[in-house]
Write a protein that holds these residues in place. Structure first.
Motif, PDB file in Angstrom:
ATOM      1  N   ARG A 171       0.830  -1.204   0.000  1.00 45.82           N
ATOM      2  CA  ARG A 171       0.000   0.000   0.000  1.00 45.82           C
ATOM      3  C   ARG A 171       0.864   1.253   0.000  1.00 45.82           C
ATOM      4  O   ARG A 171       2.081   1.153   0.111  1.00 45.82           O
ATOM      5  CB  ARG A 171      -0.951   0.003   1.192  1.00 45.82           C
ATOM      6  CG  ARG A 171      -0.227  -0.023   2.519  1.00 45.82           C
ATOM      7  CD  ARG A 171      -1.183   0.053   3.697  1.00 45.82           C
ATOM      8  NE  ARG A 171      -0.451  -0.039   4.945  1.00 45.82           N
ATOM      9  CZ  ARG A 171      -0.958   0.219   6.132  1.00 45.82           C
ATOM     10  NH1 ARG A 171      -2.223   0.576   6.253  1.00 45.82           N
ATOM     11  NH2 ARG A 171      -0.245   0.115   7.226  1.00 45.82           N
TER      12      ARG A 171
ATOM     13  N   GLU B  43      -2.119   8.078   5.356  1.00 47.09           N
ATOM     14  CA  GLU B  43      -0.674   8.188   5.626  1.00 47.09           C
ATOM     15  C   GLU B  43       0.135   8.273   4.340  1.00 47.09           C
ATOM     16  O   GLU B  43       0.975   7.403   4.042  1.00 47.09           O
ATOM     17  CB  GLU B  43      -0.200   7.028   6.483  1.00 47.09           C
ATOM     18  CG  GLU B  43      -0.780   7.074   7.873  1.00 47.09           C
ATOM     19  CD  GLU B  43      -0.028   6.214   8.877  1.00 47.09           C
ATOM     20  OE1 GLU B  43       0.719   5.316   8.475  1.00 47.09           O
ATOM     21  OE2 GLU B  43      -0.215   6.440  10.081  1.00 47.09           O
TER      22      GLU B  43
ATOM     23  N   ASN C 242      -4.558  11.948   7.099  1.00 44.59           N
ATOM     24  CA  ASN C 242      -3.890  11.608   8.363  1.00 44.59           C
ATOM     25  C   ASN C 242      -2.379  11.648   8.212  1.00 44.59           C
ATOM     26  O   ASN C 242      -1.786  10.878   7.479  1.00 44.59           O
ATOM     27  CB  ASN C 242      -4.380  10.270   8.938  1.00 44.59           C
ATOM     28  CG  ASN C 242      -4.380   9.143   7.938  1.00 44.59           C
ATOM     29  OD1 ASN C 242      -4.388   9.364   6.730  1.00 44.59           O
ATOM     30  ND2 ASN C 242      -4.348   7.920   8.421  1.00 44.59           N
TER      31      ASN C 242
ATOM     32  N   TRP D 207       4.332  -3.612  14.711  1.00 42.70           N
ATOM     33  CA  TRP D 207       5.356  -3.376  13.697  1.00 42.70           C
ATOM     34  C   TRP D 207       6.703  -2.962  14.260  1.00 42.70           C
ATOM     35  O   TRP D 207       7.622  -2.695  13.529  1.00 42.70           O
ATOM     36  CB  TRP D 207       4.865  -2.352  12.673  1.00 42.70           C
ATOM     37  CG  TRP D 207       4.079  -1.203  13.245  1.00 42.70           C
ATOM     38  CD1 TRP D 207       2.720  -1.092  13.267  1.00 42.70           C
ATOM     39  CD2 TRP D 207       4.593  -0.023  13.885  1.00 42.70           C
ATOM     40  NE1 TRP D 207       2.349   0.086  13.886  1.00 42.70           N
ATOM     41  CE2 TRP D 207       3.473   0.764  14.262  1.00 42.70           C
ATOM     42  CE3 TRP D 207       5.869   0.464  14.176  1.00 42.70           C
ATOM     43  CZ2 TRP D 207       3.599   1.996  14.912  1.00 42.70           C
ATOM     44  CZ3 TRP D 207       6.000   1.687  14.831  1.00 42.70           C
ATOM     45  CH2 TRP D 207       4.867   2.426  15.174  1.00 42.70           C
TER      46      TRP D 207
HETATM   47  C1  GAL Z   1      -0.951   3.301  10.470  1.00 44.52           C
HETATM   48  C2  GAL Z   1      -1.902   3.047   9.329  1.00 44.52           C
HETATM   49  C3  GAL Z   1      -2.999   2.081   9.724  1.00 44.52           C
HETATM   50  C4  GAL Z   1      -2.436   0.904  10.449  1.00 44.52           C
HETATM   51  C5  GAL Z   1      -1.646   1.380  11.654  1.00 44.52           C
HETATM   52  C6  GAL Z   1      -1.035   0.283  12.472  1.00 44.52           C
HETATM   53  O1  GAL Z   1       0.309   3.640  10.018  1.00 44.52           O
HETATM   54  O2  GAL Z   1      -2.482   4.232   8.874  1.00 44.52           O
HETATM   55  O3  GAL Z   1      -3.698   1.682   8.566  1.00 44.52           O
HETATM   56  O4  GAL Z   1      -1.617   0.169   9.597  1.00 44.52           O
HETATM   57  O5  GAL Z   1      -0.600   2.206  11.216  1.00 44.52           O
HETATM   58  O6  GAL Z   1      -0.297   0.802  13.547  1.00 44.52           O
END
Ligand code: GAL
Length: 682
Positions: free
Chosen positions: A116, A155, A255, A323
């Motif tokens: 993405r 993002e 965002n 993550w």
């Molecule tokens: C953001 C993103 C979300 C989700 C989230 C997880 O970076 O916009 O879709 O992946 O992180 O922490």
């Protein structure tokens, strides 16, 4: 009744990303979602963020029926919708049929379909498919009372992509952008100093994107490439905004990601009605929570400063992310504290990623309000519901207020790109970290700070702090000169005013030499055997970073270096200029120095924490206020936050009322670990 929008919602927003498109075959789950949202005091969700393949399952065949049903059903139950344009991720039919929508990396390799945040922002196909879909979404949903705003994409340039695409379309757009900027190759060559290593351009077609396979040492070029990438992504976003505005007047946001290096959010904010951002601090990671708390406070303040207006915290995790190398649970209390910290710094919302955990793919174990099991009977659900109740209790006192600092810090994205690319004395220099170190003592003193970039307006601020302003953008020095002349207090540091906006070094005086009353010479980074310190008001402070060798030219010397061949050189100077004054801090020193120095300056200026309180380490305050107007008198609310892992005592020097309980508090009070108390005047 006035239509609710995400800008004027009338209450604090509590909700988050909701992905029912992953559960359309489970009506029981959708029904349960609704019941649980009501139970958790959710009043708004963000929908459709990654739903392109559900909204347009085949090219040109749109299916919005499922979304319409969900939006309406939520609305009947008092829950509003922020609707996304789904360009964060592309459907298979698009990426497989039209290769040009996929980004090419700096080595010239095109991505395969998947992942993405990886579209080519120049691709005409991508722009057209997006426009068609966005216009239809706006036409269908723009007039719904339930829908309160547009969440453009997601993002942008995030998740490791950095937003750059090196395809042929982007290369040629870059050249056009340069032609527009410089007009002639002679001007470009001069601005980029290309006679270095014989890299002079003789034809526009020779210019390529900055890349590790080719040119990345001509700093004017790498800087312009970064500017181009940023502006091309912004241009794509503006096209999306234009498309939704064909049929809708609802406010737009996208965002953001706080201190996110590739995008200059000061520029982005101008195109948006309201700023929003996704906040994921690394709680419970270090010896204490303070560095993380300072990072979050600085990032929230930056987001508020972009428009000098309240913002939305569009995403945060109610429990854990998935993550980082290690993903720790938020300890009990931290969810409430970190969420109220956002509100304390100017957010009008607490929103999550995400409402419910999915069953498969890479985010199946990412935290969510609703877990795979046990519905509302989980610790996280209970904490979220409790926070929802607290937000309701403080809504009336909070909505309509904002933080109104008298101190600004200069944070500039283009300077960030340039200073970390300088190839100079410290090639590990981290601009954002140094900036945060300069922010921290103010956070400790409970003093709010706004941020401005070098184009920003300094009017209304009493003190402006500008660490590591290495590259001066056009007009900056003149603006600072005026600010000081008119009575402002300017504080800057070594490694500032070195280069102009194409990163060419100034050969004459420092551009603010007259204002600072010093001249600059060499710069060092003492370490190991040549460690050094400075002495300020009788106390020695260790130097921990850059160290400038300067000469006083009219400025008063307030501190000196203690060792080495530059013992006795000025380490801190003050120069009176016009009606104001300018300080120059020659070195990057241990934290206690700044705390001592700021304290002196703020005391002299009569600036300080607005709450009458004696704070302890790890406890801070933010103040939101609304000046008196025809609707009523002045309104103030303070958020007293304890980030310590233990209880901490503070002393209120006059009585205040606890907004949530109505109780009067005064004198010594013990705050629990991770407690936040919301106060107003009695
Ligand atoms: C953001 C993103 C979300 C989700 C989230 C997880 O970076 O916009 O879709 O992946 O992180 O922490």
């Amino acid at each position: 009744m006035k239509k609710k929008t995400m800008e004027h919602f009338g209450e604090l927003i509590h909700g988050g990303d909701y992905n029912p498109d992953q559960w359309l075959d489970r009506p029981d789950i959708l029904e349960e979602d609704l019941q649980l949202m009501k139970k958790a005091n959710v009043n708004c969700v963000s929908l459709g963020i990654f739903a392109w393949s559900r909204l347009e399952p085949e090219e040109g065949a749109y299916d919005f029926g499922w979304l319409e049903k969900i939006i309406q059903r939520l609305y009947e139950n008092g829950i509003y919708t922020i609707l996304a344009t789904p360009t964060g991720a592309m459907p298979q039919w698009l990426t497989n049929k039209y290769e040009e929508v996929l980004q090419v990396d700096e080595t010239g390799v095109r991505n395969y379909p998947g992942k993405r945040h990886n579209y080519c922002p120049t691709s005409p196909v991508m722009r057209e498919k997006t426009r068609q879909l966005d216009m239809r979404l706006a036409e269908t949903f723009g007039g719904y009372p339930a829908v309160i705003g547009w969440h453009i994409s997601n993002e942008i340039a995030g998740n490791g992509s950095d937003g750059s695409c090196h395809c042929a379309l982007c290369q040629s757009a870059f050249r056009e952008w340069l032609k527009e900027k410089y007009g002639s190759l002679d001007k470009l060559n001069a601005a980029w100093w290309t006679s270095f290593w014989s890299h002079t351009y003789t034809d526009w077609s020779q210019i390529r994107s900055a890349s590790r396979r080719g040119e990345n040492l001509v700093h004017g070029q790498t800087l312009d490439w970064k500017r181009f990438v940023d502006s091309q992504q912004l241009d794509f976003c503006k096209e999306e905004i234009k498309a939704v505005r064909v049929h809708s007047t609802l406010p737009v946001t996208t965002n953001m990601m706080g201190f996110f290096k590739p995008l200059d959010y000061f520029k982005w904010a101008k195109e948006l009605d309201i700023v929003s951002w996704d906040c994921y601090p690394d709680w419970h990671s270090g010896a204490d929570e303070l560095r993380t708390a300072v990072y979050a406070a600085a990032a929230h303040s930056l987001m508020r400063s972009l428009k000098k207006k309240n913002f939305l915290m569009m995403e945060s995790t109610p429990s854990v992310v998935n993550w980082r190398e290690m993903n720790r649970l938020k300890r009990p209390g931290m969810h409430e504290l970190s969420s109220l910290q956002a509100v304390a710094c100017g957010s009008d919302s607490v929103q999550y990623f995400q409402w419910r955990k999915g069953r498969g793919s890479s985010e199946k174990f990412h935290g969510a309000v609703v877990d795979h099991r046990n519905g509302s009977d989980t610790r996280v659900f209970r904490e979220v519901s409790r926070l929802g109740e607290r937000l309701e209790k403080i809504t009336q006192q909070t909505v309509g207020t904002c933080n109104r600092p008298r101190i600004a810090m200069v944070f500039d994205w283009e300077n960030w790109w340039a200073v970390e690319d300088a190839c100079a004395i410290d090639n590990n220099l981290k601009y954002q970290e140094v900036f945060q170190d300069f922010f921290r003592p103010l956070w400790e003193l409970g003093v709010d700070v706004d941020m401005v970039d070098m184009d920003g307006d300094l009017e209304g601020f009493r003190v402006v702090i500008a660490p590591l302003n290495y590259m001066y953008r056009k007009g900056y020095a003149e603006k600072v000169r005026r600010f000081v002349e008119q009575g402002g207090c300017y504080i800057t540091t070594c490694w500032s005013g070195e280069t102009d906006d194409t990163d060419l070094v100034y050969t004459g005086n420092h551009p603010l030499e007259d204002v600072l009353g010093i001249s600059t010479e060499e710069i060092d980074v003492p370490d190991g055997y040549c460690e050094n310190s400075i002495q300020y008001h009788g106390t020695d402070y260790r130097i921990i970073g850059l160290c400038g060798l300067v000469h006083a030219k009219g400025a008063e010397v307030l501190a000196e270096y203690q060792n080495d061949f530059y013992k006795g050189y000025p380490a801190l100077t003050r120069n009176f200029y016009g009606n104001g004054e300018a300080y120059y801090i020659s070195s990057i020193n241990e934290h206690q120095f700044l705390k001592h120095f700021y304290n002196d300056v703020l005391q002299e200026k009569g600036l300080g924490c607005g709450l009458q309180v004696r704070l302890t380490e790890g406890v801070t305050v933010n103040e939101r206020s609304k000046p008196a107007d025809e609707d009523g008198g002045e309104q103030k609310v303070w958020f007293l936050q304890n980030f310590n892992r233990t209880a901490a005592a503070v002393e209120l020097l006059k009585p205040y009322q606890n907004v949530e309980t109505g109780e009067t508090l005064t004198g010594k009070i013990e705050m629990q670990s991770f407690e936040c108390i919301v106060l107003r005047n009695c």
